[in-house]
Structures are given as C-alpha cells and as structure tokens.
Design an enzyme around this catalytic site. Sequence first.
Site, mmCIF file in Angstrom:
data_model
loop_
_atom_site.group_PDB
_atom_site.id
_atom_site.type_symbol
_atom_site.label_atom_id
_atom_site.label_comp_id
_atom_site.label_asym_id
_atom_site.label_seq_id
_atom_site.Cartn_x
_atom_site.Cartn_y
_atom_site.Cartn_z
ATOM 1 N N MET A 154 -92.373 -66.222 -1.101
ATOM 2 C CA MET A 154 -92.076 -67.492 -1.758
ATOM 3 C C MET A 154 -91.359 -67.296 -3.090
ATOM 4 O O MET A 154 -91.419 -68.149 -3.973
ATOM 5 C CB MET A 154 -93.379 -68.260 -1.991
ATOM 6 N N SER A 155 -90.666 -66.179 -3.269
ATOM 7 C CA SER A 155 -90.016 -65.918 -4.554
ATOM 8 C C SER A 155 -88.853 -66.859 -4.823
ATOM 9 O O SER A 155 -88.423 -66.994 -5.970
ATOM 10 C CB SER A 155 -89.528 -64.468 -4.615
ATOM 11 N N GLU A 188 -86.482 -52.105 0.941
ATOM 12 C CA GLU A 188 -86.708 -53.544 0.981
ATOM 13 C C GLU A 188 -85.400 -54.322 1.007
ATOM 14 O O GLU A 188 -84.412 -53.939 0.374
ATOM 15 C CB GLU A 188 -87.521 -53.978 -0.243
ATOM 16 N N LYS A 192 -82.383 -63.192 -3.560
ATOM 17 C CA LYS A 192 -82.509 -63.545 -4.973
ATOM 18 C C LYS A 192 -81.193 -64.156 -5.470
ATOM 19 O O LYS A 192 -80.165 -64.099 -4.808
ATOM 20 C CB LYS A 192 -82.830 -62.306 -5.821
#
Length: 238
Positions: A154-155, A188, A192
């Site tokens: 949920m970033s 990863e 973003k």
Amino acid sequence: MSNDKPKLTPRQQEIFELIQRAIARTGAPPTRAEIASELGFRSANAAEEHLQALARKGVIELVGGTSRGIRLKAGTLRTVNETRKRGGESSGAASNVLPFNLPLPGLEQLVLPLVGRVAAGNPILAQEHVEQTYSVEPGLFARRPDYLLRVKGMSMKDAGILDGDLLAVARTRDARNGQIVVARLGDEVTVKRFQRTAQGIQLLPENPDFQPIVVSPDQEDFELEGLAVGLIRNQLLN
C-alpha cells in the site's frame, strides 16, 4: 447497466464534468478539497455530499482510504477517453495513473501479459513471471502499455494504487520527475514516484507510513523498468 443516462442536477453535472476534466488533464481524479476550491464550496464536506449523490446515481464509484478515491464507472470511460483525445494530450501526461475499469465491450482488445512475482536477475517479462493474460481496450491508455504488473503493498495508496491492483506499464529506461515508475532494486520490483536530484534518484511513496528510497549515483542494482500508464482495479476482475 442501463443505457439510459442518469439524470443529474446542474451542480452534480458540474462536478461530474470537473472530475472528467481532471482525469483527462492530469490522469488522476481531484481531491475533495480541490473540488471545493474549484467550485467555491466552503468546505470539502460539501463536495463529499455531491460525490455521494453521484455514486448513488451510478456514474462514479468512491473508494475509501485515499484522497483521490473517485472512479468513473465503465459507461463513462468512453467519454473521458474522447475528452483526452480532443484535448490533444501529449505523451507526457501518461505519467499519471488512470483509475480505469474493465474494457468496454465490442471494442478492439489489447492482450497484455500479467506479471506476478519477479525473480532476481531475470527480465521482468520472462515467461516464468507471466501468470496469465488479459484483454483490455487499448484506447483507455494515453500510451500503449506493454504489460500488467500486480501491485504489492500500500505504499502508493494516496495515488489510488492499492494492493492487488493491476498496473499497466509501458517499458522505458528513462523517466521525468513526478512520473510514477516501476523500478528494480536488487531482488525487488517497486512502484514509486520518480524524482531525480543532484544527489541521485529518489523513489517516493504516496503513503506517509512509508519512507522514500534513495538510489545513489553509483548504485549498480537499480534499473528503471517502465512508466505507469493505467490501472485496473483488482475487485473488477473477480
């Protein structure tokens, strides 16, 4: 959904058109505060009351937990897409995520692979990463996507990107400040907002519970995988 258009009051129509213009211009719906400011309401609560009325009439859907949690229903997507084309939108606006529903029936379909968990060191579109494929309408996106990526975490909540959503991604190795990107950092893959500074690259979350990721100029395990150009809500696929 019925083909009959719901009857809106003049004020509801004004707000509905404001939402369409915001999505066509920036790729994201407005906040309640932005609606209130644009239309001269005294508070965001007044905007919320009108949004609730639009939701009851079935022209929008409200998503809790995010300041931009407004989604147009499937029957309104064609209108928004036409608005984007009439506005002569440049490819730069494709940096913003669009809260699209599933494709409209009877239109040309684009078949996209869905990428799930990505193994370290392998290309993101390696066959073992592809879970399945989806057919979507290519006209929904300001820029043609190359694949769908299943969002984890949920970033990016405040940008309307939620856990389990399918993010439409156009492959690229370059990005401008403010664009939402898919980046690889070692083992990863993350989603973003991109920001380049004199000190290096920052990958910024859209959730105050998460910290920015700082990429140093000499960091070798960083790679830009693509730009976000659209979004398919997870619950619409169930």
